[in-house]
Design a protein around this motif. Structure first.
Motif, PDB file in Angstrom:
ATOM      1  N   TRP A 231       0.796  -1.227   0.000  1.00  0.00           N
ATOM      2  CA  TRP A 231       0.000   0.000   0.000  1.00  0.00           C
ATOM      3  C   TRP A 231       0.828   1.276   0.000  1.00  0.00           C
ATOM      4  O   TRP A 231       0.289   2.361  -0.229  1.00  0.00           O
ATOM      5  N   PHE A 232       2.145   1.168   0.254  1.00  0.00           N
ATOM      6  CA  PHE A 232       2.972   2.369   0.364  1.00  0.00           C
ATOM      7  C   PHE A 232       4.117   2.352  -0.640  1.00  0.00           C
ATOM      8  O   PHE A 232       4.714   1.302  -0.899  1.00  0.00           O
ATOM      9  N   GLN A 233       4.450   3.532  -1.150  1.00  0.00           N
ATOM     10  CA  GLN A 233       5.652   3.682  -1.948  1.00  0.00           C
ATOM     11  C   GLN A 233       6.872   3.584  -1.043  1.00  0.00           C
ATOM     12  O   GLN A 233       6.762   3.598   0.183  1.00  0.00           O
ATOM     13  N   ALA A 234       8.049   3.489  -1.638  1.00  0.00           N
ATOM     14  CA  ALA A 234       9.268   3.354  -0.854  1.00  0.00           C
ATOM     15  C   ALA A 234       9.508   4.600  -0.005  1.00  0.00           C
ATOM     16  O   ALA A 234       9.187   5.724  -0.410  1.00  0.00           O
ATOM     17  N   SER A 235      10.062   4.392   1.170  1.00  0.00           N
ATOM     18  CA  SER A 235      10.458   5.510   2.016  1.00  0.00           C
ATOM     19  C   SER A 235      11.656   6.215   1.386  1.00  0.00           C
ATOM     20  O   SER A 235      12.477   5.592   0.710  1.00  0.00           O
ATOM     21  N   ASN A 236      11.762   7.526   1.600  1.00  0.00           N
ATOM     22  CA  ASN A 236      12.878   8.266   1.005  1.00  0.00           C
ATOM     23  C   ASN A 236      13.454   9.284   1.977  1.00  0.00           C
ATOM     24  O   ASN A 236      12.745   9.894   2.765  1.00  0.00           O
ATOM     25  N   ILE A 237      14.782   9.446   1.886  1.00  0.00           N
ATOM     26  CA  ILE A 237      15.515  10.456   2.652  1.00  0.00           C
ATOM     27  C   ILE A 237      15.979  11.528   1.678  1.00  0.00           C
ATOM     28  O   ILE A 237      16.619  11.221   0.668  1.00  0.00           O
ATOM     29  N   GLU A 238      15.679  12.781   1.977  1.00  0.00           N
ATOM     30  CA  GLU A 238      16.082  13.867   1.098  1.00  0.00           C
ATOM     31  C   GLU A 238      16.877  14.910   1.886  1.00  0.00           C
ATOM     32  O   GLU A 238      16.479  15.317   2.981  1.00  0.00           O
ATOM     33  N   ILE A 239      17.999  15.337   1.322  1.00  0.00           N
ATOM     34  CA  ILE A 239      18.765  16.454   1.882  1.00  0.00           C
ATOM     35  C   ILE A 239      18.107  17.732   1.389  1.00  0.00           C
ATOM     36  O   ILE A 239      18.051  17.989   0.174  1.00  0.00           O
ATOM     37  N   THR A 240      17.598  18.533   2.306  1.00  0.00           N
ATOM     38  CA  THR A 240      16.793  19.690   1.909  1.00  0.00           C
ATOM     39  C   THR A 240      17.486  21.030   2.128  1.00  0.00           C
ATOM     40  O   THR A 240      16.986  22.060   1.680  1.00  0.00           O
ATOM     41  N   ASP A 241      18.648  21.028   2.809  1.00  0.00           N
ATOM     42  CA  ASP A 241      19.348  22.301   2.995  1.00  0.00           C
ATOM     43  C   ASP A 241      20.790  22.045   3.404  1.00  0.00           C
ATOM     44  O   ASP A 241      21.082  21.066   4.110  1.00  0.00           O
ATOM     45  N   LEU A 242      21.693  22.917   2.930  1.00  0.00           N
ATOM     46  CA  LEU A 242      23.093  22.936   3.353  1.00  0.00           C
ATOM     47  C   LEU A 242      23.440  24.373   3.702  1.00  0.00           C
ATOM     48  O   LEU A 242      23.078  25.298   2.966  1.00  0.00           O
ATOM     49  N   ASN A 243      24.157  24.564   4.809  1.00  0.00           N
ATOM     50  CA  ASN A 243      24.480  25.919   5.211  1.00  0.00           C
ATOM     51  C   ASN A 243      25.836  25.959   5.897  1.00  0.00           C
ATOM     52  O   ASN A 243      26.073  25.246   6.869  1.00  0.00           O
ATOM     53  N   VAL A 244      26.699  26.819   5.366  1.00  0.00           N
ATOM     54  CA  VAL A 244      27.978  27.105   6.011  1.00  0.00           C
ATOM     55  C   VAL A 244      28.051  28.588   6.365  1.00  0.00           C
ATOM     56  O   VAL A 244      28.516  28.972   7.425  1.00  0.00           O
ATOM     57  N   GLY A 245      27.550  29.417   5.463  1.00  0.00           N
ATOM     58  CA  GLY A 245      27.500  30.847   5.736  1.00  0.00           C
ATOM     59  C   GLY A 245      28.849  31.526   5.741  1.00  0.00           C
ATOM     60  O   GLY A 245      29.037  32.567   6.390  1.00  0.00           O
ATOM     61  N   ASN A 246      29.796  30.965   5.033  1.00  0.00           N
ATOM     62  CA  ASN A 246      31.158  31.515   5.022  1.00  0.00           C
ATOM     63  C   ASN A 246      31.335  32.428   3.814  1.00  0.00           C
ATOM     64  O   ASN A 246      31.398  31.962   2.677  1.00  0.00           O
ATOM     65  N   LYS A 247      31.428  33.715   4.038  1.00  0.00           N
ATOM     66  CA  LYS A 247      31.567  34.674   2.941  1.00  0.00           C
ATOM     67  C   LYS A 247      33.022  34.971   2.580  1.00  0.00           C
ATOM     68  O   LYS A 247      33.298  35.619   1.565  1.00  0.00           O
ATOM     69  N   ALA A 248      33.924  34.514   3.412  1.00  0.00           N
ATOM     70  CA  ALA A 248      35.338  34.793   3.160  1.00  0.00           C
ATOM     71  C   ALA A 248      35.984  33.648   2.385  1.00  0.00           C
ATOM     72  O   ALA A 248      35.748  32.474   2.677  1.00  0.00           O
ATOM     73  N   THR A 249      36.831  33.978   1.429  1.00  0.00           N
ATOM     74  CA  THR A 249      37.476  32.946   0.615  1.00  0.00           C
ATOM     75  C   THR A 249      38.715  32.363   1.276  1.00  0.00           C
ATOM     76  O   THR A 249      39.209  31.316   0.855  1.00  0.00           O
ATOM     77  N   ASN A 250      39.210  33.015   2.312  1.00  0.00           N
ATOM     78  CA  ASN A 250      40.454  32.563   2.930  1.00  0.00           C
ATOM     79  C   ASN A 250      40.276  32.116   4.377  1.00  0.00           C
ATOM     80  O   ASN A 250      41.222  32.113   5.161  1.00  0.00           O
ATOM     81  N   VAL A 251      39.042  31.729   4.723  1.00  0.00           N
ATOM     82  CA  VAL A 251      38.750  31.318   6.088  1.00  0.00           C
ATOM     83  C   VAL A 251      38.132  29.916   6.090  1.00  0.00           C
ATOM     84  O   VAL A 251      37.202  29.628   5.321  1.00  0.00           O
ATOM     85  N   ILE A 252      38.668  29.057   6.940  1.00  0.00           N
ATOM     86  CA  ILE A 252      38.040  27.765   7.208  1.00  0.00           C
ATOM     87  C   ILE A 252      36.913  28.017   8.212  1.00  0.00           C
ATOM     88  O   ILE A 252      37.149  28.620   9.261  1.00  0.00           O
TER      89      ILE A 252
END
Length: 379
Positions: A231-252
């Motif tokens: 009666w059910f379709q397969a369960s699914n896991i979805e990645i819905t967001d990624l966030n680092v928020g790093n605006k600097a190119t020379n910063v870890i």
């Protein structure tokens, strides 16, 4: 008693601007509809105002019942609507008839079906059995203080129905082509991986959280939960967001975050899925928080779905497909106290600009609901 049509009732409800969380006016209108039909109407506010959006805002709920001997049949729904958005051809909260359609926010989701059920009550004898309406103002929002609070209220007063019909818009291409006998469960998860900020030229003095997050997500992405069921379709896991928020190119960066959404069938439960993902997250030094929105449920085909099929076939000449597809609804809460099936109008315009319902469908749905109620009360 004058027989009032579903069209008239729908217009009255649409004219109330009841964006989630709904309180006040729209419940006044619904109470005015039900009281002349012999219903005892009980309204209450659930929830408190605070600064935490996760707690949800206060909402109004309504439980109305016409007591009688015998079986108890319930109709559940919501009078809150999603925001109208810009670009409507007319005012979304001024119901307007254009040709064969009634336009307005909530026309199909789901003030139209509430109107049809109230109209059907005119032709259901008071001695047929107990009938109740379970109506919240918080289905389109967090659903924290809505139907769950109503269930607590019903349990306290000893008014648990034998079956409940939820009037969500389940039809796809034409009225009556689909009913929902179950829904998949839903859980959202937030992953956070901490690191140590530093200069990219001196990586030995920093700790980059991004590779750890990538490793976590790679493992999660490789998971196959199941292949589906009868009666059910397969369960699914979805990645819905990624966030680092790093605006600097020379910063870890010091932190990396991601969000997951899992829709799962009745082979799983929310807590077990959270534990399964948490194990992988914590193995890489991350942290996980989760919110289980609802568990999967199934009302196996039987007397209830048969009653709906017979009514639909008698009125519109087709047999609805029993399905478990789509998103969640408040049926996920109600299924804990009684058998639940969802059936309602065509969903093509729900949540869209210029939401509209066919006037003929309102009339047909009224008769379908009348037949289903009588059949279930006589079961």
């Amino acid at each position: 008693m004058t027989h009032i049509s579903a069209l008239d009732y729908a217009q009255r409800l649409i004219a109330c601007e009841s964006v989630t969380p709904a309180t006040g006016g729209v419940f006044d209108v619904l109470e005015d509809m039900l009281a002349p039909l012999g219903f005892t109407v009980e309204r209450f506010i659930s929830g408190e105002n605070d600064d935490n959006p996760a707690h949800g805002a206060p909402v109004e709920n309504l439980f109305a019942i016409r007591e009688s001997g015998g079986r108890h049949f319930a109709f559940a729904g919501h009078v809150d609507v999603v925001p109208s958005g810009d670009g409507w051809a007319s005012n979304p909260f001024v119901p307007e008839i254009k040709g064969d359609f009634l336009h307005g926010r909530g026309a199909v989701d789901m003030k139209g079906s509430i109107a049809a059920f109230v109209a059907a009550l005119h032709d259901i004898p008071k001695d047929a059995g107990a009938i109740s309406m379970i109506i919240t103002g918080d289905e389109e929002g967090p659903a924290i203080h809505g139907t769950r609070a109503l269930i607590t209220h019903m349990q306290a007063r000893g008014s648990i129905p034998d079956a409940c019909l939820v009037g969500e818009p389940t039809s796809v291409n034409r009225l009556g082509d689909m009913m929902k006998i179950g829904r998949r469960g839903s859980v959202n998860m937030w992953i956070s991986v901490a690191g140590t900020q530093g200069h990219v030229a001196y990586p030995h003095l920093a700790d980059n959280p991004i590779p750890k997050l990538i490793a976590i997500l790679t493992e999660i992405e490789a998971i196959t939960l199941d292949e589906g069921t009868d009666w059910f379709q397969a369960s699914n896991i979805e990645i819905t967001d990624l966030n680092v928020g790093n605006k600097a190119t020379n910063v870890i960066p010091a932190k990396a975050e991601a969000r997951l959404s899992i829709r799962f069938n009745d082979l799983h439960n929310g807590e077990a899925l959270v534990a399964r993902v948490r194990e992988r997250v914590e193995a890489h030094g991350g942290m996980l928080t989760a919110m289980i929105s609802g568990e999967a449920f199934l009302t196996p085909p039987g007397a209830f779905s048969d009653a709906i099929s017979e009514a639909v076939e008698a009125v519109v000449g087709i047999s609805p497909e029993p399905s478990t597809t789509g998103g969640t609804s408040d049926a996920r809460f109600l299924t804990k106290i009684c058998p639940v099936v969802e059936f309602g109008l065509c969903n093509a315009t729900m949540h869209k600009l210029d939401e509209a319902v066919a006037i003929a469908d309102l009339s047909a749905l009224t008769e379908i609901y009348r037949r289903v109620a009588l059949k279930m009360l006589a079961a």
